[in-house]
Design an enzyme around this catalytic site. Structure first.
Site, PDB file in Angstrom:
ATOM      1  N   GLU A  36     -23.265 -38.134 -17.771  1.00  0.00           N
ATOM      2  CA  GLU A  36     -23.359 -37.614 -16.390  1.00  0.00           C
ATOM      3  C   GLU A  36     -23.908 -36.212 -16.507  1.00  0.00           C
ATOM      4  OE1 GLU A  36     -22.639 -39.175 -13.574  1.00  0.00           O
ATOM      5  OE2 GLU A  36     -21.999 -40.997 -14.584  1.00  0.00           O
ATOM      6  N   CYS A  70     -23.344 -30.565  -9.766  1.00  0.00           N
ATOM      7  CA  CYS A  70     -24.511 -31.224 -10.374  1.00  0.00           C
ATOM      8  C   CYS A  70     -25.443 -31.854  -9.354  1.00  0.00           C
ATOM      9  CB  CYS A  70     -24.020 -32.296 -11.340  1.00  0.00           C
ATOM     10  SG  CYS A  70     -22.845 -33.429 -10.564  1.00  0.00           S
ATOM     11  N   GLU A 101     -20.458 -43.515 -13.132  1.00  0.00           N
ATOM     12  CA  GLU A 101     -19.042 -43.275 -12.987  1.00  0.00           C
ATOM     13  C   GLU A 101     -18.625 -43.874 -11.637  1.00  0.00           C
ATOM     14  OE1 GLU A 101     -18.069 -39.087 -13.924  1.00  0.00           O
ATOM     15  OE2 GLU A 101     -17.378 -39.975 -15.789  1.00  0.00           O
ATOM     16  N   ASN A 144     -16.937 -27.369 -14.059  1.00  0.00           N
ATOM     17  CA  ASN A 144     -16.952 -27.122 -12.612  1.00  0.00           C
ATOM     18  C   ASN A 144     -15.824 -27.824 -11.855  1.00  0.00           C
ATOM     19  OD1 ASN A 144     -18.205 -29.550 -13.148  1.00  0.00           O
ATOM     20  ND2 ASN A 144     -19.664 -29.383 -11.468  1.00  0.00           N
TER      21      ASN A 144
HETATM   22  P1  NAD Z   1     -22.400 -28.232 -21.341  1.00  0.00           P
HETATM   23  O1  NAD Z   1     -23.402 -29.282 -21.636  1.00  0.00           O
HETATM   24  O2  NAD Z   1     -22.629 -26.880 -21.845  1.00  0.00           O
HETATM   25  O3  NAD Z   1     -20.954 -28.670 -21.876  1.00  0.00           O
HETATM   26  C1  NAD Z   1     -20.351 -29.883 -21.484  1.00  0.00           C
HETATM   27  C2  NAD Z   1     -19.239 -30.233 -22.453  1.00  0.00           C
HETATM   28  O4  NAD Z   1     -19.808 -30.592 -23.714  1.00  0.00           O
HETATM   29  C3  NAD Z   1     -18.275 -29.087 -22.762  1.00  0.00           C
HETATM   30  O5  NAD Z   1     -16.978 -29.606 -22.882  1.00  0.00           O
HETATM   31  C4  NAD Z   1     -18.782 -28.562 -24.093  1.00  0.00           C
HETATM   32  O6  NAD Z   1     -17.800 -27.908 -24.839  1.00  0.00           O
HETATM   33  C5  NAD Z   1     -19.195 -29.852 -24.760  1.00  0.00           C
HETATM   34  N1  NAD Z   1     -20.186 -29.731 -25.833  1.00  0.00           N
HETATM   35  C6  NAD Z   1     -21.057 -28.727 -26.050  1.00  0.00           C
HETATM   36  N2  NAD Z   1     -21.841 -29.020 -27.123  1.00  0.00           N
HETATM   37  C7  NAD Z   1     -21.455 -30.230 -27.573  1.00  0.00           C
HETATM   38  C8  NAD Z   1     -21.886 -31.079 -28.634  1.00  0.00           C
HETATM   39  N3  NAD Z   1     -22.881 -30.744 -29.451  1.00  0.00           N
HETATM   40  N4  NAD Z   1     -21.269 -32.278 -28.783  1.00  0.00           N
HETATM   41  C9  NAD Z   1     -20.280 -32.660 -27.958  1.00  0.00           C
HETATM   42  N5  NAD Z   1     -19.819 -31.897 -26.946  1.00  0.00           N
HETATM   43  C10 NAD Z   1     -20.408 -30.696 -26.743  1.00  0.00           C
HETATM   44  O7  NAD Z   1     -22.255 -28.247 -19.740  1.00  0.00           O
HETATM   45  P2  NAD Z   1     -21.380 -27.265 -18.851  1.00  0.00           P
HETATM   46  O8  NAD Z   1     -22.049 -25.931 -18.854  1.00  0.00           O
HETATM   47  O9  NAD Z   1     -19.962 -27.391 -19.218  1.00  0.00           O
HETATM   48  O10 NAD Z   1     -21.537 -27.946 -17.409  1.00  0.00           O
HETATM   49  C11 NAD Z   1     -22.642 -27.755 -16.586  1.00  0.00           C
HETATM   50  C12 NAD Z   1     -23.563 -28.955 -16.651  1.00  0.00           C
HETATM   51  O11 NAD Z   1     -22.826 -30.139 -16.352  1.00  0.00           O
HETATM   52  C13 NAD Z   1     -24.665 -28.884 -15.603  1.00  0.00           C
HETATM   53  O12 NAD Z   1     -25.870 -29.303 -16.175  1.00  0.00           O
HETATM   54  C14 NAD Z   1     -24.197 -29.866 -14.550  1.00  0.00           C
HETATM   55  O13 NAD Z   1     -25.221 -30.399 -13.755  1.00  0.00           O
HETATM   56  C15 NAD Z   1     -23.523 -30.905 -15.382  1.00  0.00           C
HETATM   57  N6  NAD Z   1     -22.586 -31.711 -14.574  1.00  0.00           N
HETATM   58  C16 NAD Z   1     -22.905 -33.003 -14.300  1.00  0.00           C
HETATM   59  C17 NAD Z   1     -22.056 -33.774 -13.502  1.00  0.00           C
HETATM   60  C18 NAD Z   1     -22.403 -35.212 -13.162  1.00  0.00           C
HETATM   61  O14 NAD Z   1     -21.517 -35.938 -12.722  1.00  0.00           O
HETATM   62  N7  NAD Z   1     -23.636 -35.651 -13.343  1.00  0.00           N
HETATM   63  C19 NAD Z   1     -20.886 -33.224 -13.005  1.00  0.00           C
HETATM   64  C20 NAD Z   1     -20.575 -31.891 -13.329  1.00  0.00           C
HETATM   65  C21 NAD Z   1     -21.429 -31.139 -14.116  1.00  0.00           C
END
Ligand code: NAD
Length: 485
Positions: free
Chosen positions: A247, A281, A459, A150
């Site tokens: 996060e 998020c 963070e 995002n």
């Molecule tokens: P995701 O969990 O699908 O992927 C996040 C990252 O992890 C990607 O780079 C992905 O390729 C990688 N990944 C996937 N499987 C993995 C594994 N088994 N081991 C290591 N890495 C792996 O999330 P997304 O769809 O990219 O993002 C959306 C999510 O992120 C939402 O839940 C959102 O709330 C959260 N988010 C949180 C924050 C925060 O600061 N708390 C900020 C932005 C987004």
């Protein structure tokens, strides 16, 4: 427009050599804007070896010099704002009006902030007469950063800035959906004078992220992503008892009391829900409105939401851009359809939008849902799209209890003129971030992170420097000791 999407290892762009090929699409058109292979196992090893070599000299460099290089990088980043913001728009589908003033700027803010703190990282000292102790704040070593899609560049900056300022090296893996700007950041760091290997970039999906989490030479891993991925990363890191920062997602409450100005409250609820087409998020997706003002606030929200401009992300007038992918649009609309079937009322939105000249675009109308109960799926689960649920409440005790009925605990907010109540509610709601009479404000000085299933660690703020350093206590004996042996 087509982009070269590479890895960045030891100061150089290299093409991925892994088995899986990814196609990167502009979510607003569905068109391919680049393709790349994920990092191969050998390339992952090469990135870790390069970071391990580079980290030693980087940590030995005077902290003020590291700060100077980071400050220069922030300057270059700002000078390339418009070009990088345009790329971010093509990669994510978010409106240019946002990317131009938020994404690159807040990334540069982080680098500048930690550049300025680098020289102030100090230990403690205490004299006991017979001896004294001091602490050294040492870097943890090579760190892995894994990003969500995002805010691709901002996340890369927020993770790397404190890590690098504290003398660590970082290997960053952006989301496979938004791979472009992390490599631009790596080039900017090098241009600013950072030695090769201090910041490397790996591309791919699960494999490189999981490898970083498990690898014995990576001391710490920091993920921004969903809670299920957080669990996997923690599991992969656990055999080595490796530190993780997570996060994760949220289902945050925004509580509007009956002394609030209905128009301001409605506009804030929209700001808390529809920025970056709802893909944030911390968004306040459960909007609790006190009974006496419920009808007025809801009417104002619906009236205003219907006027939001869904459109081409590169049009400066656009307020709601494209969702990250067609697949994600399916996820979002699935939640809304199931809400409808469960008996909730969709007051506006709830359908995809056709944008002229963008036939393959993943556009979804901002959606407001009423008549829901707390146990419905769309009230409990993170949707991560432009979907706001408005819920009615009567008393403060009731709303606090309902706000806390969530597995998540990322953020929350309250709108009221009663300051005593505002602070009481802030103290009672179980979230890592809380806003009073505003939402989304995120200066770098504020630690940000979640309670419960929303994550581990913080963070930003000073806290993140604790996460990227380890404390060594050194005791010095100054008088001969009467030893028992
Ligand atoms: P995701 O969990 O699908 O992927 C996040 C990252 O992890 C990607 O780079 C992905 O390729 C990688 N990944 C996937 N499987 C993995 C594994 N088994 N081991 C290591 N890495 C792996 O999330 P997304 O769809 O990219 O993002 C959306 C999510 O992120 C939402 O839940 C959102 O709330 C959260 N988010 C949180 C924050 C925060 O600061 N708390 C900020 C932005 C987004």
């Amino acid at each position: 427009m087509s982009y070269a999407i590479d890895l960045f290892i030891d100061g150089k762009r290299v093409a991925g050599e892994g088995e899986t090929e990814f196609i990167c699409r502009n979510p607003a058109t569905g068109e391919e804007i680049g393709r790349f292979r994920e990092a191969s196992p050998d390339q992952i090893e090469a990135a870790i070896a390069s970071a391990t070599r580079a980290q030693k000299d980087w940590a030995a460099m005077p902290a003020e010099d590291r700060g100077r290089i980071l400050r220069k990088a922030a300057e270059i980043l700002r000078s390339r704002n418009d070009e990088l913001a345009r790329i971010e728009v093509q990669d994510t589908g978010k409106p240019i009006a946002e990317a131009n003033v938020v994404d690159i700027q807040t990334g540069a803010d982080a680098i500048e902030h930690y550049a300025n703190l680098a020289g102030s990282l100090a230990g403690e000292y205490q004299d006991f007469g017979y001896g004294f102790y001091y602490t050294r704040r040492e870097p943890v070593g090579v760190c892995g950063g894994i990003g969500a899609w995002n805010y691709p560049l901002q996340i890369a900056c927020w993770k790397s800035a404190p890590a690098l300022a504290a003398g660590n090296a970082m290997i960053f893996k952006p989301s496979e959906l938004t791979p472009i700007n992390a490599v631009a950041l790596a080039e900017i760091y090098c241009e600013a004078g950072m030695p090769p290997g201090v910041f490397n970039v790996l591309q791919g999906e699960r494999n490189p992220g999981a490898a970083l989490a498990a690898h014995p030479a990576v001391a710490k891993v920091s993920l921004t992503g969903s809670a299920p991925t957080g669990r996997k990363v923690m599991e992969a890191a656990s055999p080595r008892l490796k530190e993780v920062s997570l996060e994760l997602g949220g289902k945050s409450p925004l509580i509007i009391f009956d002394d609030a100005d209905p128009e301001y409250a409605a506009r804030l609820a929209m700001y808390a829900n529809f920025l970056t087409q709802g893909e944030i998020c911390a968004n306040g997706t459960r909007v609790f409105v006190q009974a006496d003002v419920y009808d007025d606030v809801l009417e104002e929200i619906v009236k205003r939401t219907k006027t939001l401009r869904v459109g081409a992300p590169d049009d400066p007038e656009t307020q709601i851009g494209a969702l990250i992918s067609e697949n994600h649009l399916g996820v979002v609309s699935g939640f809304v359809e199931r809400a409808r079937e469960a008996g909730a009322t969709i007051l506006c939105g709830g359908h995809r939008v056709d944008v002229a000249g963008h036939q393959g675009g993943a556009f979804y109308a901002p959606t407001v849902i009423a008549d829901s109960t707390d146990d419905m799926e769309h009230v409990r689960e993170e949707i991560f799209g432009p979907v706001m649920t408005v819920l009615k409440f009567d008393t403060e005790d009731e709303v606090v209890a309902r706000a806390n009925q969530s597995d998540y605990g990322l953020a929350g907010g309250v709108v009221t003129k009663d300051l005593v109540r505002a602070h009481r509610v802030a103290a009672s709601v179980q979230t890592g971030m809380f806003w009073i009479n505003t939402y989304q404000a995120q200066p770098m000085q504020i630690p940000f992170g979640g309670y419960k299933q929303s994550g581990i660690g913080r963070e930003n703020g000073w806290d993140v420097l604790d996460a990227y350093t380890q404390k060594k206590s050194v005791f010095v004996q100054m008088k001969p000791e009467d030893l028992p042996f």
